[in-house]
Design an enzyme around this catalytic site. Sequence first.
Site, PDB file in Angstrom:
ATOM      1  N   TYR A 282       0.898  -1.086  -0.040  1.00  0.00           N
ATOM      2  CA  TYR A 282       0.041  -0.027   0.021  1.00  0.00           C
ATOM      3  C   TYR A 282       0.858   1.282  -0.162  1.00  0.00           C
ATOM      4  O   TYR A 282       1.553   1.750   1.062  1.00  0.00           O
ATOM      5  CB  TYR A 282      -1.002   0.096   1.302  1.00  0.00           C
ATOM      6  CG  TYR A 282      -2.070  -1.074   1.171  1.00  0.00           C
ATOM      7  CD1 TYR A 282      -3.092  -0.947   0.648  1.00  0.00           C
ATOM      8  CD2 TYR A 282      -1.846  -2.393   1.360  1.00  0.00           C
ATOM      9  CE1 TYR A 282      -4.246  -1.787   0.602  1.00  0.00           C
ATOM     10  CE2 TYR A 282      -2.858  -3.247   1.661  1.00  0.00           C
ATOM     11  CZ  TYR A 282      -4.027  -3.220   1.056  1.00  0.00           C
ATOM     12  OH  TYR A 282      -5.014  -4.236   1.109  1.00  0.00           O
ATOM     13  N   CYS A 283       0.948   1.915  -1.146  1.00  0.00           N
ATOM     14  CA  CYS A 283       1.807   2.853  -1.398  1.00  0.00           C
ATOM     15  C   CYS A 283       1.165   4.299  -1.151  1.00  0.00           C
ATOM     16  O   CYS A 283       0.259   4.615  -2.042  1.00  0.00           O
ATOM     17  CB  CYS A 283       2.584   2.936  -2.827  1.00  0.00           C
ATOM     18  SG  CYS A 283       3.675   4.274  -3.000  1.00  0.00           S
ATOM     19  N   ILE A 284       1.222   4.889  -0.048  1.00  0.00           N
ATOM     20  CA  ILE A 284       0.296   6.041   0.512  1.00  0.00           C
ATOM     21  C   ILE A 284       0.836   7.243   0.595  1.00  0.00           C
ATOM     22  O   ILE A 284       1.908   7.576   1.183  1.00  0.00           O
ATOM     23  CB  ILE A 284       0.025   5.509   1.910  1.00  0.00           C
ATOM     24  CG1 ILE A 284      -0.783   4.126   1.944  1.00  0.00           C
ATOM     25  CG2 ILE A 284      -1.213   6.662   2.495  1.00  0.00           C
ATOM     26  CD1 ILE A 284      -1.946   3.925   0.885  1.00  0.00           C
TER      27      ILE A 284
END
Length: 157
Positions: A128-130
């Site tokens: 999950y690249c947030i």
Amino acid sequence: MDSVWGKEKTVRFLKPSRDEIRKKLSDLQFEVTQEDGTEPPFQNDYWDNHKEGIYVDRVTGEPLFSSTDKFESGTGWPSFSRPLVEEYVVMKTDSSHGMVRSEVRSKYGDSHLGHVFDDGPKPTGLRYCINSASLKFIPKEELERAGYSEFKWQFDR
């Protein structure tokens, strides 16, 4: 996972009006959360944060990710292997920029958070690249005072 928070807690996560959000957020935070923007890599608040705590939606306070699931991805954005409370993380198809990706949004705030990819570590294999601009960090020492005492257990291992 409303059972963890209960129906009364969801009221806490109501999305404010666009004008209220505009007043509350910086220009970058507004662009990222409300207009599906992206902040620069390696130039954001949490890409290299190594403190223990949880990350919540900057707009609504929905609990989204934990430092216990954060890892170094080398991308310049905070990366997590899984959500803290899956119910508060919604996936949508994003076909912008000439590619198809899975966009990550918060359930109640409908804030743009980032994207999820299948090149993460075990056990989930997800990354999950947030955007930091979408998040607010609550240190473990402040969880109870901030109203997130339900999540203290994960730091007592």
